[in-house]
Structures are given as structure tokens and as C-alpha cells.
Design a protein around this motif. Structure first.
Motif, PDB file in Angstrom:
ATOM      1  N   GLN A   1      58.765  89.495 -46.908  1.00  0.00           N
ATOM      2  CA  GLN A   1      57.660  89.060 -47.766  1.00  0.00           C
ATOM      3  C   GLN A   1      56.708  90.194 -48.149  1.00  0.00           C
ATOM      4  OE1 GLN A   1      55.811  86.090 -45.325  1.00  0.00           O
ATOM      5  NE2 GLN A   1      57.486  84.619 -45.528  1.00  0.00           N
ATOM      6  N   LEU A   2      56.555  91.171 -47.261  1.00  0.00           N
ATOM      7  CA  LEU A   2      55.529  92.197 -47.435  1.00  0.00           C
ATOM      8  C   LEU A   2      56.137  93.590 -47.586  1.00  0.00           C
ATOM      9  CD1 LEU A   2      53.151  90.989 -44.563  1.00  0.00           C
ATOM     10  CD2 LEU A   2      52.908  90.495 -47.011  1.00  0.00           C
ATOM     11  N   GLN A   3      55.337  94.502 -48.110  1.00  0.00           N
ATOM     12  CA  GLN A   3      55.735  95.909 -48.162  1.00  0.00           C
ATOM     13  C   GLN A   3      55.371  96.543 -46.823  1.00  0.00           C
ATOM     14  OE1 GLN A   3      57.393  97.920 -50.345  1.00  0.00           O
ATOM     15  NE2 GLN A   3      57.179  99.439 -48.714  1.00  0.00           N
ATOM     16  N   ILE A   4      56.371  96.800 -45.999  1.00  0.00           N
ATOM     17  CA  ILE A   4      56.156  97.346 -44.660  1.00  0.00           C
ATOM     18  C   ILE A   4      56.677  98.780 -44.620  1.00  0.00           C
ATOM     19  CG2 ILE A   4      56.580  97.078 -42.195  1.00  0.00           C
ATOM     20  CD1 ILE A   4      55.021  94.772 -43.396  1.00  0.00           C
ATOM     21  N   ASP A   5      55.811  99.706 -44.270  1.00  0.00           N
ATOM     22  CA  ASP A   5      56.213 101.106 -44.138  1.00  0.00           C
ATOM     23  C   ASP A   5      56.590 101.468 -42.702  1.00  0.00           C
ATOM     24  OD1 ASP A   5      55.471 101.678 -46.889  1.00  0.00           O
ATOM     25  OD2 ASP A   5      53.395 101.560 -46.194  1.00  0.00           O
ATOM     26  N   LEU A   6      55.980 100.763 -41.749  1.00  0.00           N
ATOM     27  CA  LEU A   6      56.152 101.133 -40.342  1.00  0.00           C
ATOM     28  C   LEU A   6      56.180  99.890 -39.470  1.00  0.00           C
ATOM     29  CD1 LEU A   6      56.114 103.163 -37.935  1.00  0.00           C
ATOM     30  CD2 LEU A   6      53.606 103.106 -38.093  1.00  0.00           C
ATOM     31  N   LEU A   7      57.172  99.845 -38.578  1.00  0.00           N
ATOM     32  CA  LEU A   7      57.243  98.802 -37.552  1.00  0.00           C
ATOM     33  C   LEU A   7      56.792  99.398 -36.221  1.00  0.00           C
ATOM     34  CD1 LEU A   7      60.658  96.928 -38.009  1.00  0.00           C
ATOM     35  CD2 LEU A   7      58.369  95.987 -38.337  1.00  0.00           C
ATOM     36  N   LEU A   8      55.813  98.759 -35.598  1.00  0.00           N
ATOM     37  CA  LEU A   8      55.442  99.073 -34.222  1.00  0.00           C
ATOM     38  C   LEU A   8      55.998  97.925 -33.395  1.00  0.00           C
ATOM     39  CD1 LEU A   8      51.723 100.126 -34.841  1.00  0.00           C
ATOM     40  CD2 LEU A   8      53.664 101.642 -34.401  1.00  0.00           C
TER      41      LEU A   8
END
Length: 234
Positions: A45-52
Motif C-alpha cells: 500500500q505504501l512507498q517503503i524505502d526501509l524495513l526495520l
């Protein structure tokens, strides 16, 4: 701005990451998830640059989550278990943070993320390369002591002083426990009580709210118990 998604089944761990992210203007937390399935929906759904992302989660682990993504964002794994490091780096993770980790260690991880996103961008905090330390420099009255990490059993706050108990000696320093804590590697030492930090390698057993370090017992504070039990592997 780096849009990051926090994925961890422990609410306390998520809150710590939120607070760390607030300290770095380059990061924007766009969501928090308690499991991998919720995270998959957010990523779509979202623009995610980084997963923590935590590794040890129910049903679908952080590593398994990453394997299900066709075009995964950059990832920094956060976990209490060092044995997953090889798998994590096989998936080209930017970094692998062993809980509990300090804000300094978190900044180093985010610097690596920034560098991957834009190699020409200056890092958030310039940290000169150094040889990894294996000892603590402890200032006591009239001298500076070099204590090997492996020899330290635990540290205890005593009024305005700090007692450092090693396998053969006791030291008393006027440096507060909180200041000494910042010098200790998070993968080896863990705060188990507001007045106690222990060497995790010295733990022999857990008995209720008492941690056994050979012939020594130290209290386990309620605010630290859940995270310690997780690290202890129970």
C-alpha cells in the motif's frame, strides 16, 4: 526522507525504534506492524524505502517475509538471536542489529542505508574507522583500569558510583552506570535492572526474578524481564 516501516511482534521493541527514528531527521516512520502478514499489506500500500524488521516472529519470520517480496526495500534486521546473521546477510541486508542495541549502533546502521540509497550523500554521523575494542577503560580513584570484557561479570549502580565486579576483583568508579553503559557492546552486556548490567555470557540460570551468574545472584527488574527472557531463549 527515508520512509521506514517497523515490523516487530514486541510493542516495547517497536516503541524503542520509533524513538530512535525520531532522533534522525532523515527517517520518516510511515507504519508499525506486529507481524509479517500485516507488513506485507503495508508494503503493497505504501512507498517503503526501509524495513526495520525483527527476525523471530510468529508464523512468518522476518527472513521469510523478505523472501516473499519480489522487489523488497532495503532492510535492517533487529533480533535477539545472533545465529541468524548469515541468513540475513545472504539476503543483502544493510545491517544486523543485535538487541538490545544503542542509539550509536542504530545510527551506524542508518548511515549504511543512506549510503546504499545515495552513495554521494554524506553520512548522518561521521564515525572514524577503528579497531574493535575488547576491553573497558574504567576510571577509578587515581588510576585508569583496562578491563577485558570477558572478565567482567556484572556492574551495579551504587549511589553516585558504579561497582564493577570481575571474576577476580571489585572496582568502584565515580562514573555513573548510565555513562559506562554507552561504552559496553550491546551484544555482550544487558541491563536487567535499573541498577544492574550483566555480562550475558556469564549467565548460568534464571530462577524467577533472580539471574544466576555462577555463584552470584542479581535481581531481574520487571521492566526488563520480557526482553531478557527473549534473549535468554525461554
Amino acid at each position: 526522507m527515508i520512509n521506514c516501516l517497523i515490523v516487530d511482534d514486541a510493542p516495547v521493541a517497536r516503541e524503542i525504534l520509533v524513538q530512535y527514528c525520531k532522533l534522525l531527521p532523515v527517517l520518516r516512520v510511515v507504519g508499525q506492524c506486529g507481524d509479517a502478514f500485516e507488513a506485507r499489506e503495508k508494503i503493497q500500500q505504501l512507498q517503503i524505502d526501509l524495513l526495520l524488521v525483527d527476525i523471530n516472529m510468529p508464523v512468518l519470520s522476518g527472513i521469510e517475509l523478505l523472501k516473499t517480496l519480489k522487489n523488497p526495500p532495503l532492510v535492517v534486521f533487529t533480533t535477539a538471536y545472533r545465529e541468524f546473521a548469515t541468513d540475513a546477510f545472504d539476503l543483502a541486508a544493510c545491517d544486523y542489529l543485535l538487541k538490545p542495541f544503542s542509539i550509536e549502533r542504530f545510527i551506524i546502521a542508518i548511515d549504511r542505508v543512506v549510503e546504499k540509497l545515495n552513495p554521494k550523500t554524506s553520512t548522518i554521523l561521521e564515525i572514524p574507522p577503528s579497531i574493535p575494542s575488547h576491553h573497558l577503560l574504567l576510571r577509578t580513584e587515581g588510576r585508569i583500569n583496562k578491563l577485558n570484557y570477558d572478565h567482567i561479570v556484572y556492574l551495579e549502580a551504587s549511589r553516585n558510583n558504579t561497582k564493577v565486579i570481575t571474576s577476580s576483583e571489585h572496582f568502584i568508579s565515580t562514573t555513573p552506570l548510565s555513562s559506562i553503559e554507552t561504552q559496553l557492546p550491546a551484544e555482550l552486556f544487558f541491563r536487567v535492572h535499573r541498577s544492574f548490567i550483566i555480562n550475558l555470557s556469564k549467565v548460568t540460570s534464571l530462577h524467577g526474578n533472580r539471574i544466576i551468574l555462577g555463584k552470584i545472584e542479581v535481581p531481574l527488574g520487571g521492566n526488563y524481564k520480557d526482553e531478557f527472557v527473549k534473549i535468554f531463549g525461554v
